[in-house]
Motif scaffolding. Structure first.
Motif, PDB file in Angstrom:
ATOM      1  N   ALA A 388       0.946  -1.229   0.003  1.00  0.00           N
ATOM      2  CA  ALA A 388      -0.127  -0.025  -0.048  1.00  0.00           C
ATOM      3  C   ALA A 388       0.934   1.143   0.027  1.00  0.00           C
ATOM      4  N   LEU A 389       1.950   1.192   0.692  1.00  0.00           N
ATOM      5  CA  LEU A 389       2.794   2.269   0.835  1.00  0.00           C
ATOM      6  C   LEU A 389       3.534   2.450  -0.541  1.00  0.00           C
ATOM      7  N   ALA A 390       3.954   1.728  -1.384  1.00  0.00           N
ATOM      8  CA  ALA A 390       4.496   1.576  -2.422  1.00  0.00           C
ATOM      9  C   ALA A 390       3.510   2.050  -3.595  1.00  0.00           C
ATOM     10  N   SER A 391       2.194   1.742  -3.299  1.00  0.00           N
ATOM     11  CA  SER A 391       1.202   2.353  -4.470  1.00  0.00           C
ATOM     12  C   SER A 391       1.112   3.713  -4.115  1.00  0.00           C
ATOM     13  N   MET A 392       0.900   4.364  -3.027  1.00  0.00           N
ATOM     14  CA  MET A 392       0.995   5.761  -2.406  1.00  0.00           C
ATOM     15  C   MET A 392       2.265   6.507  -3.306  1.00  0.00           C
ATOM     16  N   VAL A 393       3.285   5.995  -3.117  1.00  0.00           N
ATOM     17  CA  VAL A 393       4.529   6.701  -3.468  1.00  0.00           C
ATOM     18  C   VAL A 393       4.345   6.754  -5.023  1.00  0.00           C
ATOM     19  N   CYS A 394       3.987   5.666  -5.686  1.00  0.00           N
ATOM     20  CA  CYS A 394       4.144   5.556  -7.092  1.00  0.00           C
ATOM     21  C   CYS A 394       2.892   6.510  -7.823  1.00  0.00           C
ATOM     22  N   THR A 395       1.924   6.650  -7.259  1.00  0.00           N
ATOM     23  CA  THR A 395       0.796   7.708  -7.632  1.00  0.00           C
ATOM     24  C   THR A 395       1.230   9.067  -7.365  1.00  0.00           C
ATOM     25  N   PHE A 396       1.934   9.470  -6.286  1.00  0.00           N
ATOM     26  CA  PHE A 396       2.281  10.549  -5.956  1.00  0.00           C
ATOM     27  C   PHE A 396       3.364  11.097  -6.904  1.00  0.00           C
ATOM     28  N   VAL A 397       4.364  10.298  -7.482  1.00  0.00           N
ATOM     29  CA  VAL A 397       5.379  10.558  -8.338  1.00  0.00           C
ATOM     30  C   VAL A 397       4.470  10.811  -9.788  1.00  0.00           C
ATOM     31  N   THR A 398       3.697   9.877 -10.169  1.00  0.00           N
ATOM     32  CA  THR A 398       2.984  10.378 -11.346  1.00  0.00           C
ATOM     33  C   THR A 398       2.040  11.537 -11.355  1.00  0.00           C
ATOM     34  N   MET A 399       1.532  11.844 -10.344  1.00  0.00           N
ATOM     35  CA  MET A 399       1.049  13.128 -10.159  1.00  0.00           C
ATOM     36  C   MET A 399       1.669  14.368 -10.287  1.00  0.00           C
ATOM     37  N   LEU A 400       2.961  14.282  -9.714  1.00  0.00           N
ATOM     38  CA  LEU A 400       3.913  15.484  -9.778  1.00  0.00           C
ATOM     39  C   LEU A 400       4.257  15.621 -11.316  1.00  0.00           C
ATOM     40  N   VAL A 401       4.747  14.374 -11.769  1.00  0.00           N
ATOM     41  CA  VAL A 401       5.206  14.579 -13.342  1.00  0.00           C
ATOM     42  C   VAL A 401       4.106  14.957 -14.305  1.00  0.00           C
ATOM     43  N   SER A 402       2.803  14.476 -14.029  1.00  0.00           N
ATOM     44  CA  SER A 402       1.795  15.141 -14.866  1.00  0.00           C
ATOM     45  C   SER A 402       1.475  16.539 -14.651  1.00  0.00           C
ATOM     46  N   LEU A 403       1.617  17.076 -13.395  1.00  0.00           N
ATOM     47  CA  LEU A 403       1.210  18.287 -13.221  1.00  0.00           C
ATOM     48  C   LEU A 403       2.184  19.091 -13.795  1.00  0.00           C
ATOM     49  N   GLY A 404       3.545  18.738 -13.948  1.00  0.00           N
ATOM     50  CA  GLY A 404       4.638  19.396 -14.639  1.00  0.00           C
ATOM     51  C   GLY A 404       4.550  19.659 -16.021  1.00  0.00           C
ATOM     52  N   VAL A 405       3.921  18.446 -16.528  1.00  0.00           N
ATOM     53  CA  VAL A 405       3.698  18.670 -18.244  1.00  0.00           C
ATOM     54  C   VAL A 405       2.390  19.734 -18.389  1.00  0.00           C
ATOM     55  N   VAL A 406       1.575  19.535 -17.536  1.00  0.00           N
ATOM     56  CA  VAL A 406       0.318  20.609 -17.924  1.00  0.00           C
ATOM     57  C   VAL A 406       0.736  21.884 -17.643  1.00  0.00           C
ATOM     58  N   VAL A 407       1.453  22.146 -16.856  1.00  0.00           N
ATOM     59  CA  VAL A 407       1.954  23.479 -16.465  1.00  0.00           C
ATOM     60  C   VAL A 407       2.953  24.110 -17.830  1.00  0.00           C
ATOM     61  N   LYS A 408       3.691  23.028 -18.244  1.00  0.00           N
ATOM     62  CA  LYS A 408       4.173  23.460 -19.446  1.00  0.00           C
ATOM     63  C   LYS A 408       3.443  23.961 -20.426  1.00  0.00           C
ATOM     64  N   HIS A 409       2.219  23.246 -20.874  1.00  0.00           N
ATOM     65  CA  HIS A 409       1.211  23.554 -22.040  1.00  0.00           C
ATOM     66  C   HIS A 409       0.102  24.569 -21.613  1.00  0.00           C
ATOM     67  N   ALA A 410      -0.308  24.605 -20.535  1.00  0.00           N
ATOM     68  CA  ALA A 410      -1.290  25.360 -20.254  1.00  0.00           C
ATOM     69  C   ALA A 410      -0.843  26.569 -18.947  1.00  0.00           C
TER      70      ALA A 410
END
Length: 482
Positions: A388-410
């Motif tokens: 469960a801890l691994a799941s939380m860490v993985c999703t947190f990373v994907t969220m941050l990376v996705s946010l960075g890409v959205v900021v780049k375009h929007a």
């Protein structure tokens, strides 16, 4: 947009309330090991639903909102490709049932997977109807269908009590199938009555290859989502002993996914809304919509997994049995993990409107390669808590990376109000933790009341400090009253 969002939120509230009623019934009438079988079957179905549901639904929603091609042609070709996918997954479930049972180390699963195969075509047709309504901006209709479906699933309880007392898992599957058939009939009737809506003045036909690429791109992305949200249950079933652990973990997963279910209302609405603005050439308007969605999500949805995370032991013990508290720490991580994944999905829906699907494809491939080995290693090392801890860490990373890409375009989509909402949720976690440690809140009704009061007070504070702003109509009503 606001009405569609509210209706979709209400639909999702009904969905998870009914789901918890069903799971409360199953969890309190079955052994933990048998309940683990239910969790295993539903996990595999969720994985396939993610592929079939979101690929076709989001692809249809996006293309119909952009208005680039003839509506009927888009619908016809999307349905054709969906039928191909349905045939593939039906065959996998029906003919591969013995293999599933062997891999999961439980031969009793074979007949259940074969029954589950018939849920695949029913769900595939249902989501096509939702995608058409979303793309035509008929959010009220899609929300109504999505509300009727979970209510119809309640037929599971009388089916099990009257006809499937000796085989409740089969009763659950039959009940879900009947519910899907009902909403498909209602959806077809609704679409026929509004058949003029699917006519468009243009005659430009969409290339079938584009339909395939769009559907598969969204599908592959949601496979990654499903992998992170669901494959952990299968790994627990296969690797963690005793068998009861799968049942305890299923209980944690059911509450952990609550925030993701609520988030689906946001990314169901945000894709067609932003895509429509982009199609009209209004990029600044699309960016404004994204900022508004971010504030709403961080203010109104994030507090829910935060409260669950801080009171996980009390919740599991009251809803199921005290022994389910063994999964309390796992639930603390899973509740936040599901929210991070919901944010990841919403951000990627935004990105596909501003740019292409390439980033989502890349994120999906990297996640598909890395997540399963990480989960397996964690399950072997620390059981359900580590996975469960691994799941939380993985999703947190994907969220941050996705946010960075959205900021780049929007541009920057995190306003000051959104950041204050995040800070408020951090403070809320510690406050709720203190309340449940200091006060003996143990009964299910007591917990429900405590959750309602805490959430109400918290949102009232956000409104008081201007982080959440009331609609202008509500403000006028308040002024008249005062």
């Amino acid at each position: 947009m606001r009405r569609g969002l509210i209706l979709n939120l209400l639909s999702n509230v009904v969905f998870f309330v009914v789901g918890y009623v069903i799971h409360y019934f199953l969890g309190n009438t079955m052994s933990a090991a048998s309940y683990g079988i239910v969790g295993t079957i539903m996990t595999v179905l969720d994985f396939e639903y993610m592929f079939l549901s979101n690929g076709a639904r989001q692809s249809l929603s996006k293309e119909l909102s952009l208005r680039r091609y003839a509506i009927r042609d888009v619908v016809r070709k999307s349905m054709l490709f969906q039928v191909v996918l349905i045939a593939v997954f039906f065959s996998i479930n029906f003919f591969g049932a013995p293999l599933f049972a062997h891999v999961l180390n439980d031969p009793t699963l074979t007949p259940y997977f074969r029954i589950a195969a018939f849920l695949v075509p029913a769900n595939g047709l249902f989501v096509l109807l939702l995608g058409i309504n979303d793309g035509l901006q008929r959010f009220s209709t899609s929300a109504l269908l999505s509300t009727i479906y979970p209510i119809a699933k309640l037929c599971v309880i009388p089916l099990i009590l009257l006809y499937f007392q000796d085989d409740p898992v089969a009763g659950m599957e039959v009940g879900y199938l009947l519910a899907l058939v009902l909403v498909i009939v209602l959806g077809c009737v609704s679409l026929y009555r509004r058949k003029d809506d699917v006519r468009s003045p243009g005659n430009v036909k969409i290339p079938f290859g584009l339909v395939i690429r769009n559907t598969l791109s969204f599908s592959i992305f949601f496979i990654m989502v499903s992998l992170v949200l669901s494959v952990d249950t299968l790994i627990v079933k296969s690797l963690v002993v005793p068998a009861a652990m799968a049942g305890y973990y299923t209980g944690a997963v059911n509450f952990g996914k609550l925030s993701y279910y609520l988030m689906t209302a946001f990314f169901t609405v945000i894709l067609p809304v932003v895509a429509k603005a982009i199609g009209e050439g209004d990029r600044s308007g699309a960016a404004l919509r994204v900022k508004q969605f971010m504030v709403l999500v961080l203010s109104l949805i994030l507090p829910i997994p935060v409260v669950i995370s801080a009171s996980s032991s009390n919740l599991l013990s009251a809803f199921y049995h005290p022994e389910y508290a063994v999964a309390a720490e796992a639930l603390s991580y899973l509740s936040l993990s599901s929210f991070f994944m919901g944010m990841t999905v919403m951000l990627n829906m935004v990105h596909t409107s501003f740019s292409s699907n390439r980033f989502s494809d890349l994120l999906s491939v990297i996640s598909l390669i890395s997540v399963i080995p990480i989960f397996v290693a964690c399950a072997k090392t620390g059981g359900i808590t580590y996975i469960a801890l691994a799941s939380m860490v993985c999703t947190f990373v994907t969220m941050l990376v996705s946010l960075g890409v959205v900021v780049k375009h929007a541009g920057n989509v995190l306003t000051a109000r959104a950041l204050w909402a995040v800070c408020g949720s951090v403070a809320l976690w510690f406050g709720v933790k203190a309340v449940f440690v200091l006060f003996p809140i143990t009964g299910l009704l007591q917990i429900a009341v405590a959750y309602t009061v805490i959430y109400g007070v918290y949102v009232a504070i956000l409104v008081l400090f201007g982080i959440v702003k009331l609609p202008a109509k509500m403000i006028r009503i308040k002024r008249r009253i005062s």
